[in-house]
Design an enzyme around this catalytic site. Structure first.
Site, PDB file in Angstrom:
ATOM      1  N   ARG A   1       0.827  -1.205   0.000  1.00  0.00           N
ATOM      2  CA  ARG A   1       0.000   0.000   0.000  1.00  0.00           C
ATOM      3  C   ARG A   1       0.865   1.259   0.000  1.00  0.00           C
ATOM      4  O   ARG A   1       1.916   1.315   0.621  1.00  0.00           O
ATOM      5  CB  ARG A   1      -0.915   0.000   1.228  1.00  0.00           C
ATOM      6  CG  ARG A   1      -2.083   0.971   1.051  1.00  0.00           C
ATOM      7  CD  ARG A   1      -2.717   1.373   2.367  1.00  0.00           C
ATOM      8  NE  ARG A   1      -3.484   0.280   2.940  1.00  0.00           N
ATOM      9  CZ  ARG A   1      -3.929   0.301   4.181  1.00  0.00           C
ATOM     10  NH1 ARG A   1      -3.673   1.329   4.968  1.00  0.00           N
ATOM     11  NH2 ARG A   1      -4.623  -0.712   4.668  1.00  0.00           N
TER      12      ARG A   1
ATOM     13  N   ARG B   1       3.556   7.182  -6.268  1.00  0.00           N
ATOM     14  CA  ARG B   1       3.109   5.880  -6.795  1.00  0.00           C
ATOM     15  C   ARG B   1       4.276   5.118  -7.428  1.00  0.00           C
ATOM     16  O   ARG B   1       4.326   3.896  -7.386  1.00  0.00           O
ATOM     17  CB  ARG B   1       1.990   6.088  -7.819  1.00  0.00           C
ATOM     18  CG  ARG B   1       0.677   6.541  -7.192  1.00  0.00           C
ATOM     19  CD  ARG B   1      -0.406   6.685  -8.244  1.00  0.00           C
ATOM     20  NE  ARG B   1      -1.699   7.052  -7.662  1.00  0.00           N
ATOM     21  CZ  ARG B   1      -2.137   8.296  -7.527  1.00  0.00           C
ATOM     22  NH1 ARG B   1      -1.374   9.305  -7.911  1.00  0.00           N
ATOM     23  NH2 ARG B   1      -3.328   8.545  -7.008  1.00  0.00           N
TER      24      ARG B   1
ATOM     25  N   ASN C   1      -1.143   0.087  -7.642  1.00  0.00           N
ATOM     26  CA  ASN C   1      -0.284   1.201  -8.072  1.00  0.00           C
ATOM     27  C   ASN C   1       1.196   0.855  -8.007  1.00  0.00           C
ATOM     28  O   ASN C   1       1.589   0.055  -7.179  1.00  0.00           O
ATOM     29  CB  ASN C   1      -0.559   2.425  -7.193  1.00  0.00           C
ATOM     30  CG  ASN C   1      -1.748   3.220  -7.716  1.00  0.00           C
ATOM     31  OD1 ASN C   1      -1.907   3.386  -8.916  1.00  0.00           O
ATOM     32  ND2 ASN C   1      -2.588   3.701  -6.813  1.00  0.00           N
TER      33      ASN C   1
ATOM     34  N   HIS D   1      -1.802   7.665 -14.580  1.00  0.00           N
ATOM     35  CA  HIS D   1      -2.699   7.801 -13.426  1.00  0.00           C
ATOM     36  C   HIS D   1      -1.878   8.425 -12.311  1.00  0.00           C
ATOM     37  O   HIS D   1      -0.884   7.873 -11.881  1.00  0.00           O
ATOM     38  CB  HIS D   1      -3.208   6.425 -12.981  1.00  0.00           C
ATOM     39  CG  HIS D   1      -3.859   6.427 -11.630  1.00  0.00           C
ATOM     40  ND1 HIS D   1      -4.940   7.220 -11.330  1.00  0.00           N
ATOM     41  CD2 HIS D   1      -3.579   5.744 -10.496  1.00  0.00           C
ATOM     42  CE1 HIS D   1      -5.302   7.012 -10.071  1.00  0.00           C
ATOM     43  NE2 HIS D   1      -4.484   6.121  -9.555  1.00  0.00           N
TER      44      HIS D   1
ATOM     45  N   THR E   1      -7.349   5.294   0.176  1.00  0.00           N
ATOM     46  CA  THR E   1      -8.531   5.584  -0.646  1.00  0.00           C
ATOM     47  C   THR E   1      -9.209   4.247  -0.928  1.00  0.00           C
ATOM     48  O   THR E   1      -8.532   3.228  -1.057  1.00  0.00           O
ATOM     49  CB  THR E   1      -8.161   6.238  -1.995  1.00  0.00           C
ATOM     50  OG1 THR E   1      -7.387   5.317  -2.760  1.00  0.00           O
ATOM     51  CG2 THR E   1      -7.386   7.526  -1.808  1.00  0.00           C
TER      52      THR E   1
END
EC number: 1.1.1.27
Length: 331
Positions: free
Chosen positions: A98, A105, A137, A192, A247
């Site tokens: 995470r 990222r 990610n 992204h 998130t």
């Protein structure tokens, strides 16, 4: 005679019938569970399989969902053994290390590549014909990694990409104009995250170009400071992580939105991560988000988006950044 035998008499022996539209979610962290519940509540599949290395957490999450079976129409299964995922139509990969507060990222990347070396071959073994959707990610690089490790054709490996960035963008434009996001047509392409590219030239409401009304829109010289909206899109995830630690809900809904387009063969256009080599002046083998058509076979078409020179330059810069990281990876 058992109670069951007294209650029910068999008419015929049932032949085992495989699930027609099974979906697997790999990883039962916050994003995996938000994706799972979003898929369940949209009633997209007749079987949902969940898999994770953390056995107790997985067992608890699966039981918790199964206890709500009365309110659902989907069979829910889970196991740390990937055989539970067999014959999936779509496999959503959310597993991975995470992102920590303040961590970019791209920093996550090699940690997650090593995790993918275990996950992807297992998916391929049990669902060789599935459509692989990567959410972990940094999503663009990991979609490339999944493509390389799977040996799948490019149309069956999709990254969730900027589907969520674009949703955030449309929400914020809607807030400013006091309109529902679905009436604000706007696209974010490219990477992204931090170097995503807002296509201001394409922002419109009911076909009316906002840049046509305000030629400075999205530039430094804009008195209305629309540019701040894109900054909010980029900072949004970091802000949520700062406030609640991670998130989950919006990305979960975004994943279900993509799964729906595939399962229901909707031919909807989404900004998702795909191989963009040869598009918009990108020379390297990188995955970035561009508007793509999603249906039952996966990613069937790419829309030729008209980008301004500056926007195209930003996409190329994104591609160079990603390639710089990718070429250092040990796959």
């Amino acid at each position: 005679m058992s109670t069951k035998e007294k209650l029910i008499s068999h008419v015929m022996k049932e032949e085992p019938v495989g699930s027609r539209n099974k979906v697997t979610v790999v990883g039962v962290g916050m994003v995996g569970m938000a994706s799972a519940i979003s898929i369940l509540l949209k009633d997209l599949c007749d079987e949902l399989a969940m898999v994770d290395v953390m056995e107790d957490k997985l067992k608890g999450e699966v039981m918790d969902l199964q206890h709500g079976s009365l309110f659902l129409k989907t069979k829910i299964v889970g196991d740390k053994d990937y055989s539970v995922t067999a014959n999936s139509k779509v496999v959503v990969v959310t597993a991975g290390a995470r992102q920590q507060e303040g961590e970019s990222r791209l920093n996550l990347v090699q940690r997650n590549v090593n995790i993918f070396k275990f996950i992807i071959p297992n998916i391929v073994k049990y669902s060789p014909n599935c459509i692989l959707m990567v959410v972990s990610n940094p999503v663009d690089i990991l979609t490339y990694v999944a493509w390389k490790l799977s040996g799948f054709p490019r149309h069956r490996v999709i990254g969730s990409g900027t589907n969520l960035d674009s949703a955030r963008f449309r929400h914020l434009i809607g807030e400013k104009l006091h309109l529902h996001p679905s009436s604000c047509h706007a696209w974010i392409v490219g990477e992204h995250g931090d170097s995503s590219v807002p296509v201001w030239s394409g922002v419109n409401v009911a076909g009316v170009s906002l840049q046509g009304l305000n030629p400075q829109m999205g530039t430094e010289g804009d008195g209305e400071n629309w540019k701040a909206i894109h900054k909010e899109v980029v900072d949004g995830a970091y802000e949520v992580i700062k406030l609640k630690g991670y998130t989950s809900w919006a990305i979960g809904m975004s994943v279900a939105d993509l799964v729906e387009s595939i399962i229901k063969n909707m031919h909807k256009v989404h900004p998702v991560s795909t191989l963009v080599q040869g598009m918009h002046g990108v020379k390297d083998e990188v995955f970035l988000s561009v508007p793509c058509v999603l249906g039952n076979s996966g990613l069937t078409d790419v829309i030729h988006m008209t980008l301004k020179a500056e926007e195209e330059k930003q996409v190329q810069k994104s591609a160079e950044t990603l390639w710089g990281v990718q070429k250092e990876l040990t796959l």
